[in-house]
Design a protein around this motif. Sequence first.
Motif, PDB file in Angstrom:
ATOM      1  N   PHE A  47      59.135  29.666  20.015  1.00 52.51           N
ATOM      2  CA  PHE A  47      58.980  30.592  18.429  1.00 52.51           C
ATOM      3  C   PHE A  47      59.459  29.404  17.353  1.00 52.51           C
ATOM      4  O   PHE A  47      60.731  28.940  17.557  1.00 52.51           O
ATOM      5  N   ILE A  48      58.777  30.091  16.159  1.00 48.86           N
ATOM      6  CA  ILE A  48      59.464  29.228  15.146  1.00 48.86           C
ATOM      7  C   ILE A  48      59.956  30.695  14.205  1.00 48.86           C
ATOM      8  O   ILE A  48      59.090  31.086  13.977  1.00 48.86           O
ATOM      9  N   CYS A  49      61.300  30.851  14.601  1.00 48.12           N
ATOM     10  CA  CYS A  49      61.590  32.108  13.875  1.00 48.12           C
ATOM     11  C   CYS A  49      61.948  32.453  12.235  1.00 48.12           C
ATOM     12  O   CYS A  49      62.987  31.136  12.457  1.00 48.12           O
ATOM     13  N   LEU A  50      62.177  33.379  11.515  1.00 49.29           N
ATOM     14  CA  LEU A  50      62.305  33.577  10.109  1.00 49.29           C
ATOM     15  C   LEU A  50      64.003  34.680  10.599  1.00 49.29           C
ATOM     16  O   LEU A  50      62.789  35.751  11.214  1.00 49.29           O
ATOM     17  N   ILE A  82      66.993  28.403   4.493  1.00 43.22           N
ATOM     18  CA  ILE A  82      65.739  28.567   4.007  1.00 43.22           C
ATOM     19  C   ILE A  82      66.337  27.527   2.642  1.00 43.22           C
ATOM     20  O   ILE A  82      64.474  27.238   2.235  1.00 43.22           O
ATOM     21  N   SER A  83      67.081  27.258   2.013  1.00 50.36           N
ATOM     22  CA  SER A  83      66.927  26.648   0.915  1.00 50.36           C
ATOM     23  C   SER A  83      66.307  24.995   1.791  1.00 50.36           C
ATOM     24  O   SER A  83      66.805  23.794   0.794  1.00 50.36           O
ATOM     25  N   GLN A  84      67.006  24.292   3.008  1.00 52.26           N
ATOM     26  CA  GLN A  84      66.730  23.260   3.444  1.00 52.26           C
ATOM     27  C   GLN A  84      65.048  22.983   3.535  1.00 52.26           C
ATOM     28  O   GLN A  84      64.210  21.738   3.452  1.00 52.26           O
ATOM     29  N   LEU A  85      64.218  24.131   3.304  1.00 55.47           N
ATOM     30  CA  LEU A  85      62.977  24.135   3.491  1.00 55.47           C
ATOM     31  C   LEU A  85      62.026  23.074   1.677  1.00 55.47           C
ATOM     32  O   LEU A  85      62.590  24.074   0.665  1.00 55.47           O
ATOM     33  N   GLN A  86      61.636  22.370   1.982  1.00 57.36           N
ATOM     34  CA  GLN A  86      60.879  21.661   0.821  1.00 57.36           C
ATOM     35  C   GLN A  86      59.539  22.152   0.538  1.00 57.36           C
ATOM     36  O   GLN A  86      58.779  22.082   0.117  1.00 57.36           O
ATOM     37  N   GLN A  87      58.863  21.906   2.005  1.00 60.46           N
ATOM     38  CA  GLN A  87      57.533  21.995   1.483  1.00 60.46           C
ATOM     39  C   GLN A  87      57.035  23.282   3.290  1.00 60.46           C
ATOM     40  O   GLN A  87      57.727  23.177   4.107  1.00 60.46           O
ATOM     41  N   VAL A  88      55.856  23.916   2.662  1.00 63.15           N
ATOM     42  CA  VAL A  88      55.246  24.716   3.173  1.00 63.15           C
ATOM     43  C   VAL A  88      53.431  24.041   2.995  1.00 63.15           C
ATOM     44  O   VAL A  88      52.818  24.680   2.415  1.00 63.15           O
ATOM     45  N   ASN A  89      52.537  23.517   4.209  1.00 63.29           N
ATOM     46  CA  ASN A  89      51.604  22.732   4.613  1.00 63.29           C
ATOM     47  C   ASN A  89      50.815  24.166   5.024  1.00 63.29           C
ATOM     48  O   ASN A  89      50.825  23.724   6.340  1.00 63.29           O
ATOM     49  N   HIS A 128      57.067  35.773   0.816  1.00 62.84           N
ATOM     50  CA  HIS A 128      57.952  36.238   0.144  1.00 62.84           C
ATOM     51  C   HIS A 128      59.389  36.026   0.343  1.00 62.84           C
ATOM     52  O   HIS A 128      60.083  36.136  -0.901  1.00 62.84           O
ATOM     53  N   THR A 129      60.203  35.621   1.461  1.00 60.39           N
ATOM     54  CA  THR A 129      61.609  35.638   1.607  1.00 60.39           C
ATOM     55  C   THR A 129      61.789  34.654   0.413  1.00 60.39           C
ATOM     56  O   THR A 129      63.324  34.657  -0.138  1.00 60.39           O
ATOM     57  N   CYS A 130      61.477  33.952   0.658  1.00 60.09           N
ATOM     58  CA  CYS A 130      61.571  32.782  -0.248  1.00 60.09           C
ATOM     59  C   CYS A 130      61.648  32.828  -1.838  1.00 60.09           C
ATOM     60  O   CYS A 130      62.782  32.526  -3.049  1.00 60.09           O
ATOM     61  N   GLN A 131      60.506  33.484  -2.230  1.00 63.01           N
ATOM     62  CA  GLN A 131      60.502  34.260  -4.044  1.00 63.01           C
ATOM     63  C   GLN A 131      61.724  35.548  -3.219  1.00 63.01           C
ATOM     64  O   GLN A 131      62.178  35.234  -4.664  1.00 63.01           O
ATOM     65  N   ARG A 132      62.136  35.936  -2.821  1.00 63.89           N
ATOM     66  CA  ARG A 132      63.736  36.853  -2.750  1.00 63.89           C
ATOM     67  C   ARG A 132      64.186  36.676  -2.937  1.00 63.89           C
ATOM     68  O   ARG A 132      65.415  36.405  -3.511  1.00 63.89           O
ATOM     69  N   PHE A 133      64.545  35.412  -1.907  1.00 61.74           N
ATOM     70  CA  PHE A 133      66.629  34.938  -1.699  1.00 61.74           C
ATOM     71  C   PHE A 133      66.341  33.135  -2.299  1.00 61.74           C
ATOM     72  O   PHE A 133      67.919  33.228  -2.419  1.00 61.74           O
ATOM     73  N   ILE A 134      65.299  32.962  -2.913  1.00 65.55           N
ATOM     74  CA  ILE A 134      66.027  31.068  -3.088  1.00 65.55           C
ATOM     75  C   ILE A 134      66.039  31.672  -4.378  1.00 65.55           C
ATOM     76  O   ILE A 134      64.914  31.785  -4.869  1.00 65.55           O
ATOM     77  N   PRO A 135      66.775  31.869  -5.755  1.00 65.18           N
ATOM     78  CA  PRO A 135      67.126  31.351  -6.827  1.00 65.18           C
ATOM     79  C   PRO A 135      65.935  30.685  -8.035  1.00 65.18           C
ATOM     80  O   PRO A 135      65.831  30.720  -8.976  1.00 65.18           O
ATOM     81  N   GLU A 136      66.226  29.363  -7.475  1.00 67.44           N
ATOM     82  CA  GLU A 136      65.442  27.914  -7.753  1.00 67.44           C
ATOM     83  C   GLU A 136      65.536  27.272  -7.388  1.00 67.44           C
ATOM     84  O   GLU A 136      65.825  27.022  -5.733  1.00 67.44           O
ATOM     85  N   LYS A 138      62.576  26.815  -5.481  1.00 63.59           N
ATOM     86  CA  LYS A 138      62.025  27.535  -4.561  1.00 63.59           C
ATOM     87  C   LYS A 138      61.346  26.062  -3.097  1.00 63.59           C
ATOM     88  O   LYS A 138      60.377  25.348  -4.140  1.00 63.59           O
ATOM     89  N   PRO A 139      61.086  26.515  -2.350  1.00 64.42           N
ATOM     90  CA  PRO A 139      59.689  24.930  -1.661  1.00 64.42           C
ATOM     91  C   PRO A 139      58.474  25.344  -1.935  1.00 64.42           C
ATOM     92  O   PRO A 139      57.796  26.687  -2.470  1.00 64.42           O
ATOM     93  N   GLU A 140      57.794  24.680  -1.797  1.00 64.11           N
ATOM     94  CA  GLU A 140      56.491  24.220  -2.573  1.00 64.11           C
ATOM     95  C   GLU A 140      55.411  24.690  -1.168  1.00 64.11           C
ATOM     96  O   GLU A 140      55.633  24.468   0.386  1.00 64.11           O
ATOM     97  N   PHE A 141      54.160  25.356  -1.987  1.00 68.14           N
ATOM     98  CA  PHE A 141      53.291  26.481  -0.132  1.00 68.14           C
ATOM     99  C   PHE A 141      52.324  25.492  -1.123  1.00 68.14           C
ATOM    100  O   PHE A 141      51.563  26.190  -2.270  1.00 68.14           O
ATOM    101  N   ILE A 142      51.434  24.800  -0.484  1.00 64.51           N
ATOM    102  CA  ILE A 142      50.351  24.422  -0.614  1.00 64.51           C
ATOM    103  C   ILE A 142      49.634  24.253   0.886  1.00 64.51           C
ATOM    104  O   ILE A 142      49.121  24.890   2.211  1.00 64.51           O
ATOM    105  N   ASN A 143      47.740  24.395  -0.094  1.00 62.12           N
ATOM    106  CA  ASN A 143      46.779  24.430   0.965  1.00 62.12           C
ATOM    107  C   ASN A 143      46.541  25.639   1.974  1.00 62.12           C
ATOM    108  O   ASN A 143      46.869  26.338   3.141  1.00 62.12           O
ATOM    109  N   CYS A 144      46.858  26.779   0.964  1.00 61.29           N
ATOM    110  CA  CYS A 144      47.542  28.389   1.294  1.00 61.29           C
ATOM    111  C   CYS A 144      46.362  29.089   0.485  1.00 61.29           C
ATOM    112  O   CYS A 144      46.421  29.201  -0.136  1.00 61.29           O
ATOM    113  N   PRO A 145      45.265  29.399   1.449  1.00 65.91           N
ATOM    114  CA  PRO A 145      45.102  31.021   0.715  1.00 65.91           C
ATOM    115  C   PRO A 145      46.062  31.687  -0.437  1.00 65.91           C
ATOM    116  O   PRO A 145      46.630  32.276  -0.149  1.00 65.91           O
ATOM    117  N   SER A 146      44.617  31.762  -1.041  1.00 67.49           N
ATOM    118  CA  SER A 146      46.020  32.497  -1.866  1.00 67.49           C
ATOM    119  C   SER A 146      45.896  34.128  -2.200  1.00 67.49           C
ATOM    120  O   SER A 146      47.353  35.283  -2.624  1.00 67.49           O
TER     121      SER A 146
END
Length: 210
Positions: A47-50, A82-89, A128-136, A138-146
């Motif tokens: 399991f990957i847990c947030l 979460i700050s160590q996360l650089q990209q979500v593909n 949504h969590t990254c937008q809320r808790f990482i002030p600057e 932020k990790p890149e989200f690529i190839n994700c449905p809008s």
Amino acid sequence: MSAKSALNKAIFIPNDERLLAAVQVKRRTKKKIPFLATGGPGDYTTFICLSATNKKPAQVFLTKVKKFEGSSSFVRRSQWTISQLQQVNGIDSVRDCPEFDLIFENGSDQWTAGSAGEKCMFVQILHHTCQRFIPERKPEFINCPSKLLGGNSILTEAADSVSSAVQKASQALNERGERLGRVEEKTGEMMNSAQHFADTAHKLAMKHKC
């Protein structure tokens, strides 16, 4: 008890954390791991847990948890802030698919979720969590449905669906109530007519006796 509830109770509540999201996954590319590093023999579920700490200011973590076959306990294997996360593909920006990659500062993992829906829900909550808790930075989200990156669209769709069902049920009850009201009105008229007939018949009978 659901897997998420069991995970929260076993892993996160004891550490004064709350589980925000969890997705069951399998590796798309298997790594060769020594026997001792796996923690035990046999198959396992990953399991990957947030999660977030209850203490303020909240810290947010991504944690890899395993549950080995034949065991009822969960084992925390790896954890990143979460700050160590650089990209979500998300792999595919057009269609929903169960595959996704997580790229961290010190490595990456390629995963396949149990279903496209589970992956989409997890990615949306993660975004949504990254937008809320990482002030600057932020990790890149690529190839994700809008729809996954535009707020709470999936949750909104679910809420709208429930709201629509409630509205339809309410409408049906109102229509049923109107029908019942008409029936009761007709019944009342019939009872009044019957009472009037009975009174008239009684008066005629008394008059006939006289």
